[in-house]
Motif scaffolding. Structure first.
Motif, PDB file in Angstrom:
ATOM      1  N   ASP A 147      61.915 -30.888  32.771  1.00  0.00           N
ATOM      2  CA  ASP A 147      60.476 -31.153  32.908  1.00  0.00           C
ATOM      3  C   ASP A 147      60.221 -32.639  32.669  1.00  0.00           C
ATOM      4  O   ASP A 147      60.819 -33.470  33.313  1.00  0.00           O
ATOM      5  CB  ASP A 147      59.667 -30.254  31.965  1.00  0.00           C
ATOM      6  N   GLU A 148      59.383 -32.981  31.695  1.00  0.00           N
ATOM      7  CA  GLU A 148      59.043 -34.390  31.463  1.00  0.00           C
ATOM      8  C   GLU A 148      59.939 -35.052  30.425  1.00  0.00           C
ATOM      9  O   GLU A 148      59.786 -36.235  30.140  1.00  0.00           O
ATOM     10  CB  GLU A 148      57.586 -34.505  31.002  1.00  0.00           C
ATOM     11  N   THR A 149      60.880 -34.309  29.845  1.00  0.00           N
ATOM     12  CA  THR A 149      61.688 -34.854  28.765  1.00  0.00           C
ATOM     13  C   THR A 149      63.051 -35.322  29.254  1.00  0.00           C
ATOM     14  O   THR A 149      63.590 -34.799  30.225  1.00  0.00           O
ATOM     15  CB  THR A 149      61.909 -33.822  27.644  1.00  0.00           C
ATOM     16  N   THR A 150      63.604 -36.318  28.552  1.00  0.00           N
ATOM     17  CA  THR A 150      64.955 -36.814  28.818  1.00  0.00           C
ATOM     18  C   THR A 150      65.730 -36.833  27.506  1.00  0.00           C
ATOM     19  O   THR A 150      65.273 -37.417  26.522  1.00  0.00           O
ATOM     20  CB  THR A 150      64.937 -38.232  29.400  1.00  0.00           C
ATOM     21  N   THR A 151      66.901 -36.191  27.513  1.00  0.00           N
ATOM     22  CA  THR A 151      67.794 -36.206  26.354  1.00  0.00           C
ATOM     23  C   THR A 151      68.974 -37.107  26.695  1.00  0.00           C
ATOM     24  O   THR A 151      69.691 -36.863  27.662  1.00  0.00           O
ATOM     25  CB  THR A 151      68.306 -34.790  26.027  1.00  0.00           C
ATOM     26  N   GLU A 174      75.531 -31.061  16.686  1.00  0.00           N
ATOM     27  CA  GLU A 174      76.481 -32.089  16.272  1.00  0.00           C
ATOM     28  C   GLU A 174      76.102 -33.416  16.918  1.00  0.00           C
ATOM     29  O   GLU A 174      75.528 -33.446  18.003  1.00  0.00           O
ATOM     30  CB  GLU A 174      77.912 -31.717  16.685  1.00  0.00           C
ATOM     31  N   GLY A 175      76.460 -34.536  16.239  1.00  0.00           N
ATOM     32  CA  GLY A 175      76.229 -35.849  16.821  1.00  0.00           C
ATOM     33  C   GLY A 175      74.789 -36.308  16.653  1.00  0.00           C
ATOM     34  O   GLY A 175      74.127 -36.007  15.670  1.00  0.00           O
ATOM     35  N   SER A 176      74.290 -37.041  17.642  1.00  0.00           N
ATOM     36  CA  SER A 176      72.892 -37.489  17.639  1.00  0.00           C
ATOM     37  C   SER A 176      72.426 -37.641  19.076  1.00  0.00           C
ATOM     38  O   SER A 176      73.224 -37.901  19.974  1.00  0.00           O
ATOM     39  CB  SER A 176      72.735 -38.822  16.897  1.00  0.00           C
ATOM     40  N   VAL A 177      71.132 -37.457  19.288  1.00  0.00           N
ATOM     41  CA  VAL A 177      70.552 -37.628  20.618  1.00  0.00           C
ATOM     42  C   VAL A 177      69.250 -38.400  20.504  1.00  0.00           C
ATOM     43  O   VAL A 177      68.605 -38.417  19.461  1.00  0.00           O
ATOM     44  CB  VAL A 177      70.273 -36.270  21.329  1.00  0.00           C
ATOM     45  N   GLN A 178      68.888 -39.039  21.597  1.00  0.00           N
ATOM     46  CA  GLN A 178      67.611 -39.744  21.691  1.00  0.00           C
ATOM     47  C   GLN A 178      66.719 -39.009  22.668  1.00  0.00           C
ATOM     48  O   GLN A 178      67.116 -38.729  23.788  1.00  0.00           O
ATOM     49  CB  GLN A 178      67.824 -41.175  22.162  1.00  0.00           C
ATOM     50  N   MET A 179      65.513 -38.696  22.250  1.00  0.00           N
ATOM     51  CA  MET A 179      64.559 -38.005  23.101  1.00  0.00           C
ATOM     52  C   MET A 179      63.487 -38.973  23.586  1.00  0.00           C
ATOM     53  O   MET A 179      63.027 -39.841  22.843  1.00  0.00           O
ATOM     54  CB  MET A 179      63.877 -36.857  22.332  1.00  0.00           C
TER      55      MET A 179
END
Length: 283
Positions: A147-151, A174-179
């Motif tokens: 939809d409108e989100t990006t990971t 696990e790890g890290s993500v930027q939204m």
């Protein structure tokens, strides 16, 4: 703004090409554009800033023609991903291995799309729900569009889920993500055990969730039931081990083989995994 700065900014925009363009095509087209817009300085230029304005206008015209849209927030691409479409029409989770060796556990009634050059341009769209275990590649960030989100990630494991109300949730194991969200400058960095939710009234929320299942002095046969329910594999133990006690914490999205190896080492047992029959046998 001096010429060098303008050149750098135009290069950044140029690099945001559609997913279908290869790096070679991108670099060749930039070299051609760069030669015309920034010719070698044989004599002092008389055109001033208007030459750069014209160059930028040509650049934007070319990029709009290829399907890129610009806004004040993160760049969102009109990605053409029809070349590879994988849909799970079954009632069970479908495991998909991507060209870069990343893995997606695709839930029923869910779909993913990605292009042929995925190994170097790791962008993927999802409808429905999927659990991603991403192979690390610092040179090629992994992006999931829902939809409108990006990971955006480098290497980690997480779930992405959307529903009929267009609400999207991303849970990190696990790890890290930027939204990020289309047309918004703000970004959110998740740590393991956090869920990012976006949808209702266009609001974003970060909350915590329990990413572990704990067995505290439980019977080993209880772990067997957990594996059957969550992984779909029947676990067979020697009769004398069924009531053995175990205290262990398991990541809810842990690989089955890691759990099996752990049990094997704790009780000095050998094991065999039958993928066709979906059985794990200890002896």
């Amino acid at each position: 703004m001096d010429e060098k700065k303008i050149e750098e900014e135009l290069k950044k925009i140029w690099d945001e090409t559609p997913i279908s363009h290869t790096d070679d095509v991108k670099e060749a087209s930039w070299d051609d554009f760069h030669f015309k817009a920034f010719p070698p300085k044989k004599q002092k230029q008389k055109f001033g800033v208007w030459r750069y304005v014209a160059a930028a206008a040509v650049l934007i015209f070319v990029l709009i023609g290829t399907g890129i849209y610009f806004n004040r927030g993160p760049v969102v691409q009109n990605i053409e991903l029809a070349s590879n479409v994988i849909e799970n029409t079954t009632s069970k989770i479908k495991t998909v291995f991507l060209p870069d060796s990343s893995k997606v556990e695709l839930s029923p009634n869910s779909k993913i799309r990605y292009a042929n050059n995925f190994e170097t341009n790791r962008k993927i769209e999802i409808e429905g729900e999927g659990y991603f275990k991403v192979k690390k590649d610092k040179n090629h960030p992994f992006q999931v569009f829902c939809d409108e989100t990006t990971t955006t990630v480098l290497g980690t494991s997480f779930t992405v889920k959307s529903n009929e109300q267009s609400e999207v949730s991303v849970s990190l194991y696990e790890g890290s993500v930027q939204m990020s969200i289309e047309n918004q400058d703000k970004k959110w960095i998740l740590v393991p055990g956090e869920t990012f939710t976006y949808g209702k009234n266009n609001t974003a929320l970060v909350s915590e969730f329990n990413r572990f299942t704990d067995f505290d002095n439980a019977k080993l046969i209880d772990v067997s039931a957990y594996i059957k329910e969550n992984y779909g594999y029947k676990m067979t133990l020697p009769q004398e081990y069924c009531n053995q006690k175990i205290t262990v914490r398991i990541n809810k999205k842990e690989d089955l083989k890691i759990i099996v190896q752990l049990i094997s080492e704790m009780y000095n047992l050998n094991f065999e995994i039958n993928e066709e029959l979906k059985e794990v046998t200890f002896q």
